[in-house]
Write a protein that holds these residues in place. Structure first.
Motif, short mmCIF file in Angstrom:
data_model
loop_
_atom_site.label_atom_id
_atom_site.label_comp_id
_atom_site.label_asym_id
_atom_site.label_seq_id
_atom_site.Cartn_x
_atom_site.Cartn_y
_atom_site.Cartn_z
N PHE A 1 29.49 33.95 32.14
CA PHE A 1 30.05 34.54 33.35
C PHE A 1 29.90 36.06 33.29
N VAL A 2 29.70 36.66 34.46
CA VAL A 2 29.72 38.11 34.59
C VAL A 2 30.67 38.46 35.73
N ILE A 3 31.66 39.31 35.44
CA ILE A 3 32.51 39.87 36.47
C ILE A 3 31.83 41.14 36.97
N TYR A 4 31.50 41.17 38.25
CA TYR A 4 30.83 42.31 38.87
C TYR A 4 31.92 43.27 39.37
N GLN B 1 38.59 43.83 34.07
CA GLN B 1 38.40 44.05 32.65
C GLN B 1 39.20 43.07 31.81
N GLN B 2 40.41 42.77 32.23
CA GLN B 2 41.26 41.85 31.46
C GLN B 2 40.69 40.44 31.44
N VAL B 3 40.12 40.00 32.54
CA VAL B 3 39.51 38.66 32.56
C VAL B 3 38.39 38.59 31.52
N ALA B 4 37.59 39.64 31.45
CA ALA B 4 36.50 39.66 30.46
C ALA B 4 37.05 39.78 29.05
N ASP B 5 38.06 40.61 28.85
CA ASP B 5 38.61 40.81 27.50
C ASP B 5 39.24 39.54 26.94
N GLU B 6 39.75 38.69 27.81
CA GLU B 6 40.50 37.52 27.37
C GLU B 6 39.66 36.24 27.31
N ASP B 7 38.36 36.35 27.58
CA ASP B 7 37.51 35.16 27.60
C ASP B 7 36.17 35.51 26.96
N SER B 8 35.83 34.84 25.90
CA SER B 8 34.62 35.17 25.13
C SER B 8 33.33 34.86 25.87
N GLU B 9 33.40 34.11 26.97
CA GLU B 9 32.19 33.78 27.72
C GLU B 9 32.02 34.65 28.95
N VAL B 10 32.84 35.68 29.09
CA VAL B 10 32.83 36.52 30.29
C VAL B 10 32.49 37.95 29.91
N SER B 11 31.54 38.54 30.62
CA SER B 11 31.20 39.95 30.47
C SER B 11 31.61 40.72 31.72
N TYR B 12 31.84 42.00 31.56
CA TYR B 12 32.22 42.87 32.68
C TYR B 12 31.08 43.82 32.98
N PHE B 13 30.49 43.69 34.15
CA PHE B 13 29.43 44.58 34.62
C PHE B 13 30.09 45.67 35.46
N ASP B 14 30.18 46.86 34.90
CA ASP B 14 30.88 47.97 35.54
C ASP B 14 29.87 48.84 36.29
N LEU B 15 29.72 48.57 37.58
CA LEU B 15 28.75 49.31 38.37
C LEU B 15 29.15 50.77 38.53
N SER B 16 30.45 51.07 38.38
CA SER B 16 30.87 52.46 38.52
C SER B 16 30.32 53.35 37.42
N ALA B 17 29.82 52.74 36.33
CA ALA B 17 29.15 53.53 35.30
C ALA B 17 27.77 53.96 35.73
N ARG B 18 27.28 53.43 36.85
CA ARG B 18 25.93 53.72 37.34
C ARG B 18 25.92 54.30 38.75
N GLN B 19 27.05 54.26 39.43
CA GLN B 19 27.12 54.78 40.80
C GLN B 19 28.39 55.58 40.99
N LEU B 20 28.31 56.63 41.80
CA LEU B 20 29.50 57.37 42.18
C LEU B 20 30.26 56.60 43.26
N PRO B 21 31.58 56.74 43.33
CA PRO B 21 32.32 56.10 44.42
C PRO B 21 31.80 56.62 45.76
N PRO B 22 31.35 55.76 46.65
CA PRO B 22 30.80 56.26 47.91
C PRO B 22 31.82 57.00 48.75
N SER B 23 33.11 56.69 48.58
CA SER B 23 34.14 57.41 49.33
C SER B 23 34.24 58.87 48.90
N GLY B 24 33.69 59.18 47.72
CA GLY B 24 33.71 60.55 47.23
C GLY B 24 32.38 61.25 47.33
#
Length: 361
Positions: free
Chosen positions: A281-284, A305-328
């Motif tokens: 699983f990937v949490i987007y 993040q907590q869903v990914a941290d608590e389940d060994s089959e789940v990764s967290y894809f953090d798009l904010s590490a690659r994009q600025l918040p569009p509202s800003g």
């Protein structure tokens, strides 16, 4: 469930950085930058193993989400799910299996949706895969595609299916299949009365290559899927995904749903998927979207993040590490004027980053 993360924290995943795209026909990961989060490679093991076996069996991705998954903001075929499918098939191609659209809902919001509808209306919003359907009332649905077979997914009714002029009557069941078709262009039409969920098309990828199933529906929340498991989950027995991407939560945040509820709903969706398959699983996680919205976004990112941290089959894809918040800051034009939905450029940028995240290298 054994937590695989315990075995890899010492650095076995140092090469698992998110990358922005693919090069020279293969998805490759450059050395990690200091700011890049580490990808837990073992949490993606089911997906990577299926990808390695793609020459002999299909490697299957299912994406469950809201409007960005559906492709709102872009013309049909330019949303991030479509571009992700193109990227994966280019990077990990299998000769003779270019890949079909897989699931095309009977209706959709993006421009140039490839289904022509008449004599009916969209069904109530919580029905079937992607929680979408179209109620035919003596009308028709027509879809032109390139491929080697096609199916119709439906939830009852009395209608006819016509493929390239050949007519079949449908009665009972939930799936109609064409069987093998000559590779090339075809047109399928459904006419009569009944609830049609969508069309499934393959292009050499029935049993090999890469399949990408779009389960996106604009406006849906984590609760939409968590509270309607019997509507969408049974189709997973047919899809049999090796990877499930969950792009849900922004609409919850925008409507004030508490973080613990979002987390609980995501876990319900994951549990429902596991009743039918055993995928990665990937949490987007998106950057903060929406004009003038800032309050409480951390409750959403914390839940992801907590869903990914608590389940060994789940990764967290953090798009904010690659994009600025569009509202800003939306100077690069990655988001539409509503600062919520992605432009063609933004969808492609997201798909490229996601391709790198999912790469085994």
């Amino acid at each position: 469930m054994t937590n695989r993360r315990n075995f890899i924290r010492a650095g076995a995943v140092a090469g698992g950085a998110v990358v922005a795209g693919i090069a020279a026909g293969a998805a490759t990961a450059p050395p990690a930058r200091a700011a890049d989060p580490v990808t837990d490679r073992l949490s993606l093991l089911s997906w990577h193993a299926a990808l390695a076996n793609r020459r002999y069996e299909a490697a299957v991705v299912a994406v469950i989400g809201s409007s960005s998954t559906e492709g709102v903001g872009s013309a049909y075929g330019r949303g991030y799910v479509s571009v992700l499918a193109d990227n994966l098939r280019h990077a990990f191609g299998v000769p003779g299996a270019p890949g079909g659209a897989n699931f095309v809902a009977a209706w959709g919001r993006p421009e140039r949706w490839p289904v022509l509808a008449s004599g009916g209306r969209p069904a109530p919003p919580e029905d079937g895969w992607a929680l979408k359907g179209y109620d035919l009332e003596g009308g028709s649905l027509t879809h032109s595609f390139t491929g080697t077979s096609v199916q119709v997914w439906y939830a009852g009714g009395s209608f006819q299916v016509t493929v390239d002029g050949q007519v079949s009557a449908v009665a009972g069941g939930t799936t109609w299949s064409s069987g093998p078709l000559p590779a090339g262009s075809h047109t399928i039409a459904v006419s009569g009365t009944g609830r049609i969920n969508g069309f499934v098309t393959f292009d050499g990828d029935e049993n090999r290559g890469i399949q990408v199933w779009n389960g996106g529906h604009g406006g849906r929340t984590t609760g939409s899927f968590a509270s309607n498991v019997p509507a969408w989950a049974p189709r997973l027995a047919t899809i049999r995904p090796h990877l499930v991407i969950l792009q849900l939560g922004v609409n919850d945040w925008r409507t004030g749903v508490p973080g613990p509820t979002i987390k609980r709903n995501l876990k319900t969706v994951i549990r429902a998927v596991r009743e039918h398959s055993d995928p990665s699983f990937v949490i987007y996680g998106s950057p903060r979207v929406g004009p003038g919205r800032a309050h409480g976004f951390s409750r959403l990112t914390d839940a992801w993040q907590q869903v990914a941290d608590e389940d060994s089959e789940v990764s967290y894809f953090d798009l904010s590490a690659r994009q600025l918040p569009p509202s800003g800051d939306n100077r690069l034009g990655l988001y539409c004027d509503d600062l919520i939905h992605m432009t063609d450029k933004g969808a492609a940028h997201t798909a490229d980053a996601l391709t790198g995240f999912l790469s085994p290298s």
